[in-house]
Scaffold this motif. Structure first.
Motif, PDB file in Angstrom:
ATOM      1  N   LEU A 146     -26.889 -68.874  23.443  1.00 48.98           N
ATOM      2  CA  LEU A 146     -27.679 -70.756  23.222  1.00 48.98           C
ATOM      3  C   LEU A 146     -28.420 -70.817  22.176  1.00 48.98           C
ATOM      4  O   LEU A 146     -28.784 -71.374  21.557  1.00 48.98           O
ATOM      5  N   LEU A 155     -32.892 -74.532  14.900  1.00 52.38           N
ATOM      6  CA  LEU A 155     -32.889 -75.725  15.835  1.00 52.38           C
ATOM      7  C   LEU A 155     -34.570 -75.760  15.644  1.00 52.38           C
ATOM      8  O   LEU A 155     -35.620 -77.155  16.237  1.00 52.38           O
ATOM      9  N   GLN A 159     -36.999 -77.958  19.314  1.00 56.18           N
ATOM     10  CA  GLN A 159     -35.908 -78.821  19.973  1.00 56.18           C
ATOM     11  C   GLN A 159     -35.325 -77.644  21.214  1.00 56.18           C
ATOM     12  O   GLN A 159     -34.533 -77.812  21.887  1.00 56.18           O
ATOM     13  N   ARG A 163     -34.489 -79.250  24.409  1.00 58.65           N
ATOM     14  CA  ARG A 163     -32.932 -79.213  24.690  1.00 58.65           C
ATOM     15  C   ARG A 163     -32.165 -77.713  25.545  1.00 58.65           C
ATOM     16  O   ARG A 163     -31.161 -77.231  26.087  1.00 58.65           O
ATOM     17  N   ILE A 164     -32.615 -76.568  25.383  1.00 58.87           N
ATOM     18  CA  ILE A 164     -31.744 -75.233  25.464  1.00 58.87           C
ATOM     19  C   ILE A 164     -33.051 -74.921  26.915  1.00 58.87           C
ATOM     20  O   ILE A 164     -33.050 -74.445  28.345  1.00 58.87           O
ATOM     21  N   PRO A 167     -34.411 -77.140  29.683  1.00 64.00           N
ATOM     22  CA  PRO A 167     -33.345 -77.602  30.911  1.00 64.00           C
ATOM     23  C   PRO A 167     -32.820 -76.147  31.706  1.00 64.00           C
ATOM     24  O   PRO A 167     -32.243 -76.158  32.981  1.00 64.00           O
ATOM     25  N   SER A 168     -32.562 -75.088  30.751  1.00 68.35           N
ATOM     26  CA  SER A 168     -32.629 -73.915  31.360  1.00 68.35           C
ATOM     27  C   SER A 168     -32.768 -73.462  33.148  1.00 68.35           C
ATOM     28  O   SER A 168     -32.950 -73.112  33.955  1.00 68.35           O
ATOM     29  N   LEU A 244     -31.986 -85.162  34.325  1.00 66.47           N
ATOM     30  CA  LEU A 244     -31.195 -86.449  34.074  1.00 66.47           C
ATOM     31  C   LEU A 244     -31.302 -86.472  32.447  1.00 66.47           C
ATOM     32  O   LEU A 244     -32.039 -86.881  31.462  1.00 66.47           O
ATOM     33  N   ALA A 247     -32.171 -84.133  29.569  1.00 67.00           N
ATOM     34  CA  ALA A 247     -30.325 -83.433  29.751  1.00 67.00           C
ATOM     35  C   ALA A 247     -30.047 -84.919  28.277  1.00 67.00           C
ATOM     36  O   ALA A 247     -29.652 -84.063  27.633  1.00 67.00           O
ATOM     37  N   GLY A 248     -30.609 -85.689  28.564  1.00 68.29           N
ATOM     38  CA  GLY A 248     -30.141 -86.980  28.141  1.00 68.29           C
ATOM     39  C   GLY A 248     -30.928 -87.794  27.191  1.00 68.29           C
ATOM     40  O   GLY A 248     -31.300 -88.321  27.859  1.00 68.29           O
ATOM     41  N   ALA A 249     -30.284 -87.410  25.880  1.00 68.70           N
ATOM     42  CA  ALA A 249     -31.232 -88.893  24.751  1.00 68.70           C
ATOM     43  C   ALA A 249     -30.360 -89.556  24.684  1.00 68.70           C
ATOM     44  O   ALA A 249     -31.074 -90.145  24.063  1.00 68.70           O
ATOM     45  N   GLY A 250     -29.016 -90.270  25.470  1.00 71.69           N
ATOM     46  CA  GLY A 250     -28.452 -91.654  25.120  1.00 71.69           C
ATOM     47  C   GLY A 250     -27.629 -91.468  24.524  1.00 71.69           C
ATOM     48  O   GLY A 250     -26.849 -90.911  24.887  1.00 71.69           O
ATOM     49  N   ALA A 251     -27.223 -93.015  25.009  1.00 75.05           N
ATOM     50  CA  ALA A 251     -25.420 -92.935  24.592  1.00 75.05           C
ATOM     51  C   ALA A 251     -25.005 -93.093  23.319  1.00 75.05           C
ATOM     52  O   ALA A 251     -26.122 -92.966  21.612  1.00 75.05           O
ATOM     53  N   ALA A 252     -23.968 -92.039  22.659  1.00 75.40           N
ATOM     54  CA  ALA A 252     -23.648 -91.663  21.498  1.00 75.40           C
ATOM     55  C   ALA A 252     -22.971 -93.865  20.721  1.00 75.40           C
ATOM     56  O   ALA A 252     -22.352 -94.379  21.196  1.00 75.40           O
ATOM     57  N   PRO A 253     -23.000 -93.491  19.320  1.00 77.12           N
ATOM     58  CA  PRO A 253     -22.642 -94.619  18.998  1.00 77.12           C
ATOM     59  C   PRO A 253     -20.978 -94.214  18.527  1.00 77.12           C
ATOM     60  O   PRO A 253     -20.717 -93.578  18.833  1.00 77.12           O
TER      61      PRO A 253
ATOM     62  N   TRP B  79     -25.380 -79.439  29.761  1.00 78.74           N
ATOM     63  CA  TRP B  79     -26.253 -80.863  29.842  1.00 78.74           C
ATOM     64  C   TRP B  79     -26.678 -81.526  28.972  1.00 78.74           C
ATOM     65  O   TRP B  79     -26.652 -82.239  29.291  1.00 78.74           O
ATOM     66  N   GLU B  80     -25.787 -81.160  27.661  1.00 76.34           N
ATOM     67  CA  GLU B  80     -25.398 -82.381  27.471  1.00 76.34           C
ATOM     68  C   GLU B  80     -23.984 -83.110  26.681  1.00 76.34           C
ATOM     69  O   GLU B  80     -23.242 -81.991  26.844  1.00 76.34           O
ATOM     70  N   TRP B  83     -21.384 -85.015  21.902  1.00 79.90           N
ATOM     71  CA  TRP B  83     -21.870 -85.953  20.520  1.00 79.90           C
ATOM     72  C   TRP B  83     -23.032 -85.211  20.192  1.00 79.90           C
ATOM     73  O   TRP B  83     -24.489 -85.027  19.385  1.00 79.90           O
ATOM     74  N   GLU B  84     -24.738 -84.888  21.860  1.00 79.03           N
ATOM     75  CA  GLU B  84     -25.776 -83.818  21.690  1.00 79.03           C
ATOM     76  C   GLU B  84     -25.316 -83.289  21.016  1.00 79.03           C
ATOM     77  O   GLU B  84     -25.933 -82.838  20.257  1.00 79.03           O
ATOM     78  N   ASN B 111     -19.365 -89.177  25.182  1.00 77.75           N
ATOM     79  CA  ASN B 111     -21.101 -88.705  26.131  1.00 77.75           C
ATOM     80  C   ASN B 111     -19.999 -88.078  27.323  1.00 77.75           C
ATOM     81  O   ASN B 111     -20.760 -88.227  28.509  1.00 77.75           O
ATOM     82  N   ARG B 113     -19.961 -84.528  28.960  1.00 77.32           N
ATOM     83  CA  ARG B 113     -20.289 -83.269  29.406  1.00 77.32           C
ATOM     84  C   ARG B 113     -19.178 -82.255  29.002  1.00 77.32           C
ATOM     85  O   ARG B 113     -17.912 -82.431  29.171  1.00 77.32           O
TER      86      ARG B 113
END
Lengths: 267, 196
Positions: A146, A155, A159, A163-164, A167-168, A244, A247-253, B79-80, B83-84, B111, B113
């Motif tokens: 990764l 990245l 980032q 992102r890596i 969370p790891s 959470l 890990a979660g940047a939000g919902a995708a468009p 964990w993503e 899309w992420e 959305n 994983r």
């Protein structure tokens, strides 16, 4: 009552029954007070302002020791995994701290540290090696594949961290914190028993023992256990929330399902 | 233009993977390195991506190029969401990532994983990530492994047109994959690696 809670409640009732039977067989409140006697004592304690001052002070001491231990443990993990010299210097010392009996540290530290600060210091000392151990393992097991992906896609440091790397590390951090919290609490109360600072659960335990108030010893022990369990639950909840959030940047468009829309748009 | 000049590389010094290897790649278009498994094709991609440095000789023409890559493994962040995972340029990569996922048939799984995706879906997320990333050099290491024929043909056609201005290097041992992308085929063989 949910089905999941039932086995736990049944086990608690079983052990309460065992306690009741033993107290009836012994028939000496000084040796084994009955559960109801201890419960009544606990209710009496809870009604006094002293109870809240005592538990608050103990929580604050152990909290300070725990947080300092987590920070120092994380720093030690980064240093020992990145620098050989730091590893050669720190790792043996941390292993000694991990292996040595907590009572030895309490007695030695009593000579150096003011009574009021000793429990926090002992909690700190017990937390550092646990956090170091777990976080060092987490840092060593970072997924190289990764990290390579992050490097190819440029990245960048932030980032890659968010992102890596973080969370790891979170599962290792959660284990470190929950284990460390239990150790901090137990060793901190033990340090309070020996050093007897003002307004402390350990001090109250020691006083109750001196005055042969066994129901109070039980009541304070139950308080310590309940606080330990509550702290662990709060910690687990907090770390899962952080997990959470990281890990979660939000919902995708929403996108069109029509294949080819991207190519047509010239992306 | 990217080129290998008398390049030598070995993971184990006793068994060189690449030795005295010279090859010039065109500045744009699709080139496919075709050869049997284990002959060192992936090592060539890793050298182009800068993930390995040649132990002798030089790899030139890649300095300053923005590289995007589909690895042999998906290398998705568990964990993503899909899309992420496909967003590698945080500022302006969100929309292209969603659009490429949609184009590759994953519009309903943005959305999800990776743990909830099939092997083929994960592969397509990895492809979408590479296509959505700003790039001049697109490196594809067995990108269609695990995809059914209509899906890989569709993906191959999209990739071939997506990087028309840059160079795409496809590593595969399936000639059909190279043909579907209209690639110039370079055949490789042996250990150490050599042109056939």
């Amino acid at each position: 009552m949910t089905r999941r809670a039932f086995p736990g409640i049944a086990a608690a009732l079983f052990w309460l029954a065992v306690w009741q039977v033993v107290s009836m067989l012994v028939d000496q409140v000084l040796l084994v007070p009955a559960p109801l006697v201890v419960l009544a004592t606990l209710f009496d304690l809870v009604k006094t302002p002293t109870f809240w001052a005592v538990t608050g002070s103990s929580l604050l001491r152990m909290g300070i020791g725990f947080v300092a231990g987590v920070v120092a443990g994380c720093a030690a993990a980064v240093l020992t995994t990145r620098f050989r010299t730091a590893d050669a210097l720190l790792s043996p010392a941390l292993r000694v701290v991990r292996a040595a009996p907590v009572a030895s540290f309490i007695i030695v530290a009593l000579v150096w540290i003011p009574t009021g600060r000793l429990p926090a210091f002992i909690a700190f000392l017990m937390v550092v090696p646990v956090v170091w151990d777990n976080m060092a393992a987490g840092l060593q097991r970072q997924d190289a594949a990764l990290l390579e992906m992050a490097s190819v896609f440029r990245l960048g440091w932030w980032q890659t961290m968010v992102r890596i790397r973080i969370p790891s590390l979170l599962p290792f951090f959660t284990t470190a914190c929950t284990t460390g919290m239990g150790l901090a609490w137990k060793s901190g109360v033990a340090a309070e028993v020996i050093s007897r600072p003002e307004l402390s659960i350990g001090g109250q335990l020691q006083d109750a023992k001196v005055y042969l108030a066994t129901p109070e010893v039980f009541a304070w022990t139950i308080t310590a256990v309940a606080l330990s369990i509550a702290l662990e639950r709060v910690l687990r909840l907090a770390t899962s929330r952080v997990n959470l959030r990281v890990a979660g940047a939000g919902a995708a468009p929403s996108v069109s399902r029509e294949r080819g829309s991207v190519a047509d748009a010239g992306v | 233009m990217p080129a290998f000049e008398r390049v030598g590389f070995a993971y184990d010094p006793a068994r060189p993977v690449v030795q005295d290897f010279t090859l010039a790649l065109p500045p744009r278009g699709v080139v496919s390195l075709v050869g049997p498994s284990g002959c060192g094709k992936t090592t060539l991609l890793r050298l182009l991506a800068g993930l390995e440095s040649p132990q002798s000789g030089t790899v030139s023409g890649v300095e300053g190029l923005r590289v995007a890559m589909v690895f042999q493994e998906d290398r998705l962040l568990p964990w993503e969401t899909a899309w992420e995972n496909a967003v590698t340029a945080p500022l302006d990569g969100a929309r292209p990532a969603a659009e490429w996922l949609g184009a590759l048939g994953l519009g309903d799984s943005l959305n999800q994983r990776p743990g909830a995706l099939s092997g083929g879906m994960k592969r397509r997320v990895a492809i979408a990530r590479a296509l959505a990333a700003p790039h001049d050099l697109l490196l594809l290491d067995e990108p269609f492994a695990g995809l059914d024929e209509p899906t890989w043909r569709d993906a191959a056609a999209r990739i071939a047109t997506a990087n028309a201005d840059g160079l795409t290097v496809l590593v595969t041992h399936v000639l059909d994959h190279a043909a579907a992308m209209g690639a110039t085929v370079i055949r490789l063989e042996g250990t150490p690696l050599r042109l056939r």
